[in-house]
Motif scaffolding. Structure first.
Motif, short mmCIF file in Angstrom:
data_model
loop_
_atom_site.label_atom_id
_atom_site.label_comp_id
_atom_site.label_asym_id
_atom_site.label_seq_id
_atom_site.Cartn_x
_atom_site.Cartn_y
_atom_site.Cartn_z
N VAL A 1 8.09 9.70 3.70
CA VAL A 1 8.94 10.64 3.21
C VAL A 1 9.80 9.85 2.46
O VAL A 1 9.86 8.73 2.02
N SER A 2 10.80 10.84 1.58
CA SER A 2 11.66 10.03 0.74
C SER A 2 12.70 9.05 1.39
O SER A 2 12.98 9.15 2.50
N HIS B 1 15.65 10.88 2.74
CA HIS B 1 15.38 11.58 3.96
C HIS B 1 15.04 10.62 5.31
O HIS B 1 15.59 11.01 6.40
N GLU C 1 10.20 17.32 5.59
CA GLU C 1 9.49 16.82 4.43
C GLU C 1 8.10 16.52 4.64
O GLU C 1 7.31 16.71 3.79
N SER D 1 10.12 5.53 5.06
CA SER D 1 10.07 5.75 3.96
C SER D 1 8.71 5.62 3.25
O SER D 1 8.41 5.88 1.86
#
Length: 125
Positions: free
Chosen positions: A100-101, A104, A61, A97
């Motif tokens: 990235v999400s 993920h 990601e 986080s």
């Protein structure tokens, strides 16, 4: 700022050893330094490997630096040593986080932990 962090860390270590009592000092001083060094080396090695796995999975990601992921992982591991139910494991996905999400970050972190658990079970057989 770094000096303050070192001073606070040393003070916390002294308080923890004082709180544990004099028997802790006798155990630490009677331990073979070679075994302590090997244990420390094994701990550092496994955490470096786990951090590399997290970095490798997170790169799908966003590409993060290994140093950043290592800091996140070590912070989580140290926190999990002091919190009930090893809640520190949730710190690593929280810190990841930011980059990235959330889905993920959770998948990457707990996926690596599940693989580590399975690996330990297989080796223990």
């Amino acid at each position: 700022m770094r000096k303050v962090a070192v001073i606070v860390s040393v003070l916390l270590l002294v308080v923890l050893l004082w709180w544990a009592g004099p028997s802790t000092f006798s155990v630490l001083t009677s331990a073979d330094p070679w075994f302590l060094l090997m244990a420390l080396g094994a701990w550092v090695a496994i955490n470096v490997v786990i951090s590399y796995r997290i970095k490798w999975l997170a790169q799908f990601e966003r590409n993060l630096s290994f140093k950043e992921v290592l800091k996140f992982h070590w912070a989580a591991m140290l926190l999990s040593d002091f919190t009930p139910s090893r809640l520190g494991y949730f710190l690593c996905p929280y810190l990841l986080s930011r980059y990235v999400s959330v889905a993920h970050a959770l998948t990457v972190t707990f996926g690596v932990q599940v693989l580590e658990f399975v690996w330990k079970v297989v080796l223990s057989l």
